[in-house]
Design an enzyme around this catalytic site. Structure first.
Site, PDB file in Angstrom:
ATOM      1  N   ASN A   8       1.009  -1.302  -0.061  1.00  0.00           N
ATOM      2  CA  ASN A   8       0.166   0.020   0.079  1.00  0.00           C
ATOM      3  C   ASN A   8       0.780   1.063   0.070  1.00  0.00           C
ATOM      4  OD1 ASN A   8      -0.564   1.964   2.406  1.00  0.00           O
ATOM      5  ND2 ASN A   8       0.101  -0.052   3.642  1.00  0.00           N
ATOM      6  N   PHE A  64      -1.505   7.949   4.470  1.00  0.00           N
ATOM      7  CA  PHE A  64      -2.650   8.644   5.595  1.00  0.00           C
ATOM      8  C   PHE A  64      -3.738   9.376   4.997  1.00  0.00           C
ATOM      9  CE2 PHE A  64       1.749   9.246   8.353  1.00  0.00           C
ATOM     10  CZ  PHE A  64       1.519   8.080   8.678  1.00  0.00           C
ATOM     11  N   SER A 114       5.898   5.212   8.507  1.00  0.00           N
ATOM     12  CA  SER A 114       5.370   4.867   7.210  1.00  0.00           C
ATOM     13  C   SER A 114       6.201   5.279   6.069  1.00  0.00           C
ATOM     14  CB  SER A 114       3.779   5.686   7.053  1.00  0.00           C
ATOM     15  OG  SER A 114       3.541   5.664   5.803  1.00  0.00           O
ATOM     16  N   ASN A 149       5.187   5.870   3.441  1.00  0.00           N
ATOM     17  CA  ASN A 149       4.233   6.549   2.299  1.00  0.00           C
ATOM     18  C   ASN A 149       3.929   8.077   2.555  1.00  0.00           C
ATOM     19  OD1 ASN A 149       3.807   3.957   0.887  1.00  0.00           O
ATOM     20  ND2 ASN A 149       2.318   3.552   2.520  1.00  0.00           N
ATOM     21  N   THR A 150       4.728   8.582   3.472  1.00  0.00           N
ATOM     22  CA  THR A 150       4.759  10.256   3.818  1.00  0.00           C
ATOM     23  C   THR A 150       6.365  10.524   3.521  1.00  0.00           C
ATOM     24  OG1 THR A 150       2.925  10.150   5.196  1.00  0.00           O
ATOM     25  CG2 THR A 150       4.551  12.017   5.373  1.00  0.00           C
ATOM     26  N   LYS A 174       6.072   3.773  17.016  1.00  0.00           N
ATOM     27  CA  LYS A 174       5.942   2.642  16.120  1.00  0.00           C
ATOM     28  C   LYS A 174       7.198   2.928  15.000  1.00  0.00           C
ATOM     29  CE  LYS A 174       2.949   0.292  12.965  1.00  0.00           C
ATOM     30  NZ  LYS A 174       1.626   0.196  12.606  1.00  0.00           N
ATOM     31  N   ASN A 208       6.326  -1.424  11.470  1.00  0.00           N
ATOM     32  CA  ASN A 208       5.457  -0.986  10.314  1.00  0.00           C
ATOM     33  C   ASN A 208       5.679  -2.073   8.974  1.00  0.00           C
ATOM     34  OD1 ASN A 208       3.805   0.666   8.446  1.00  0.00           O
ATOM     35  ND2 ASN A 208       4.377   2.274  10.237  1.00  0.00           N
TER      36      ASN A 208
HETATM   37  C1  LIG Z   1      -3.294  -0.801   3.859  1.00  0.00           C
HETATM   38  C2  LIG Z   1      -2.446  -0.484   5.009  1.00  0.00           C
HETATM   39  C3  LIG Z   1      -2.507   0.521   5.610  1.00  0.00           C
HETATM   40  C4  LIG Z   1      -1.810   0.968   6.538  1.00  0.00           C
HETATM   41  N1  LIG Z   1      -1.637   1.991   7.341  1.00  0.00           N
HETATM   42  C5  LIG Z   1      -1.157   2.165   8.525  1.00  0.00           C
HETATM   43  C6  LIG Z   1      -1.348   3.445   9.314  1.00  0.00           C
HETATM   44  O1  LIG Z   1      -1.944   4.318   8.914  1.00  0.00           O
HETATM   45  N2  LIG Z   1      -0.710   3.703  10.438  1.00  0.00           N
HETATM   46  C7  LIG Z   1       0.262   2.928  10.850  1.00  0.00           C
HETATM   47  O2  LIG Z   1       0.865   2.967  11.850  1.00  0.00           O
HETATM   48  N3  LIG Z   1       0.206   1.432  10.194  1.00  0.00           N
HETATM   49  C8  LIG Z   1      -0.268   1.258   9.027  1.00  0.00           C
HETATM   50  N4  LIG Z   1      -0.197   0.149   8.404  1.00  0.00           N
HETATM   51  C9  LIG Z   1       0.860  -0.908   8.951  1.00  0.00           C
HETATM   52  C10 LIG Z   1       0.101  -2.007   9.794  1.00  0.00           C
HETATM   53  O3  LIG Z   1      -0.378  -1.269  10.974  1.00  0.00           O
HETATM   54  C11 LIG Z   1       1.164  -2.902  10.220  1.00  0.00           C
HETATM   55  O4  LIG Z   1       2.319  -2.260  11.038  1.00  0.00           O
HETATM   56  C12 LIG Z   1       1.880  -3.595   9.086  1.00  0.00           C
HETATM   57  O5  LIG Z   1       0.985  -3.708   8.098  1.00  0.00           O
HETATM   58  C13 LIG Z   1       2.496  -5.066   9.360  1.00  0.00           C
HETATM   59  O6  LIG Z   1       1.501  -5.924   9.919  1.00  0.00           O
HETATM   60  P1  LIG Z   1       0.783  -6.866   9.095  1.00  0.00           P
HETATM   61  O7  LIG Z   1       1.563  -7.706   8.277  1.00  0.00           O
HETATM   62  O8  LIG Z   1       0.048  -7.629   9.950  1.00  0.00           O
HETATM   63  O9  LIG Z   1      -0.126  -6.039   8.119  1.00  0.00           O
HETATM   64  C14 LIG Z   1      -0.843  -0.165   7.365  1.00  0.00           C
HETATM   65  C15 LIG Z   1      -0.905  -1.420   6.729  1.00  0.00           C
HETATM   66  C16 LIG Z   1      -1.668  -1.494   5.585  1.00  0.00           C
HETATM   67  C17 LIG Z   1      -1.673  -2.928   4.784  1.00  0.00           C
END
Ligand SMILES: Cc1cc2nc3c(=O)[nH]c(=O)nc-3n(C[C@H](O)[C@H](O)[C@H](O)COP(=O)(O)O)c2cc1C
Length: 349
Positions: free
Chosen positions: A114, A118, A181, A183-184, A223, A252
């Site tokens: 992704n 934000f 993140s 993405n920022t 985080k 993350n």
């Molecule tokens: C579509 C998507 C959006 C995410 N948005 C955020 C976010 O806004 N803030 C954040 O701290 N982590 C965000 N994450 C990261 C997740 O909280 C997590 O740290 C990361 O995906 C690893 O865990 P997973 O493998 O269980 O997905 C996002 C992950 C995904 C897949």
């Protein structure tokens, strides 16, 4: 098992564009939460309490940030058996995020990429939604995750985090400061030595004032990314201890593409989540645990796609775990399976 097996819903959802499927699911959850229809997907909550950062978590499996960026479905998601739910990332002002498409499935790798950036409705709308939810009153733990607006220059990032902290503080069981993140633009530079020191110093000082104002000390977690060199992890661990932060959320998404080379969408820019992050995230957790000592709270997240993966995070040193991508691939049954496996591990120890 919930009344509506996820195995029936998944082929339909996976037939849609990923962000459309996400939006549709969130709209349905928002409509069903708090009504009898919630029984269609709600799940037993495994009872496995643990005290962490002064909070009583009813079990060790939580929802990771990013699934419910606007805090619209806290109760609906909470009904899936999570002991804790983290919502956000919220930024001070609303922002649209990056152009679409910006979310991709990689089913061969049990992964997502992704680059949402934000996208969210801003702090005021977020807080109004949090206030409407009933989840906290039921003894569960609510984490509120804060970030910076894309248009705020990185040198002014601290002011966005302080605005976020002021806003969410009275409504949170804990606050997560998200600096990881991909993405920022430049966000992860805040993980560097001096920038981190300045940011954490400002946040902790503001927390002292807020604790007096609200008569309650809300724990603050940081985080971090899975793509850190060991030396950087050490720097972060020292800063966490020096500033008396309350915990760390590791990790993350990753910017590495090693595990998905040659796959459809494998080269899309953004953060990779799901199975390919498990080992990288566990490596960070292991090093943090060694550096931070046995009592420092670590929330482990990244690649929990099975009960065994959840157990591997606890074995690496996490106190509790969070799930995002696993929920997309496996559905709500994963929450109970993971919580049961972690409980069994504890019983066997
Ligand atoms: C579509 C998507 C959006 C995410 N948005 C955020 C976010 O806004 N803030 C954040 O701290 N982590 C965000 N994450 C990261 C997740 O909280 C997590 O740290 C990361 O995906 C690893 O865990 P997973 O493998 O269980 O997905 C996002 C992950 C995904 C897949």
């Amino acid at each position: 098992m919930s009344l509506l097996p996820y195995s029936l819903a998944r082929p339909f959802l996976f037939g849609l564009d990923p962000e459309t499927a996400h939006d549709l699911t969130m709209q349905s959850l928002a409509r069903m939460q708090g009504t009898p229809l919630q029984w269609a997907y709600c799940s037993e909550m495994v009872d496995d309490p643990i005290e962490l950062a002064g909070l009583k978590f009813p079990n060790r499996v939580g929802l990771a940030a990013g699934l419910d960026k606007n805090a619209r479905c806290i109760d609906g998601l909470g009904a899936m058996g999570f002991g804790f739910v983290e919502v956000g990332t919220v930024t001070p002002r609303p922002q649209p995020g990056n152009p679409k498409p910006r979310m991709f499935r990689l089913p061969q790798a049990n992964a997502l990429i992704n680059r949402l950036g934000f996208n969210n409705d801003g702090l005021d709308a977020f807080i109004a939604n949090v206030k409407r939810s009933q989840f906290r009153g039921k003894g569960r733990i609510l984490g509120l995750n804060i970030g910076k607006n894309a248009t705020t220059p990185i040198e002014n990032a601290t002011s966005d985090y302080l605005v976020g902290l002021d806003g969410v503080y009275p409504h949170a069981d804990y606050v997560t400061v998200n600096i990881s993140s991909p993405n920022t633009s430049n966000l992860r530079s805040l993980q560097g030595d001096e920038a981190l020191d300045a940011l954490l110093g400002a946040i902790v000082a503001r927390r002292e004032a807020l604790a007096v104002q609200h008569g309650r000390r809300v724990p603050i977690f940081l985080k971090i990314a899975p793509d850190l060199e060991p030396a950087q992890i050490d720097v972060i661990a020292s800063a966490l201890l020096r500033h008396r932060m309350d915990g760390v959320v590791a990790t993350n998404t990753t910017i590495s593409r090693d595990a998905v080379k040659g796959m459809p969408h494998g080269e899309e820019p953004g953060g990779l989540s799901g199975a390919p992050v498990l080992q990288a995230s566990n490596r960070v957790i292991r090093q943090l645990r060694a550096k931070l000592g046995k009592d420092f709270p670590i929330i482990g997240v990244g690649g929990v796609m099975s009960a065994q993966d959840a157990v591997s995070k606890i074995e690496a040193g996490a106190d509790v775990v969070q799930i995002y991508t696993g929920l997309i691939y496996r559905g709500p049954d994963l929450v109970r399976e993971a919580a049961r496996a972690i409980k069994a591990l504890r019983a066997a120890r």
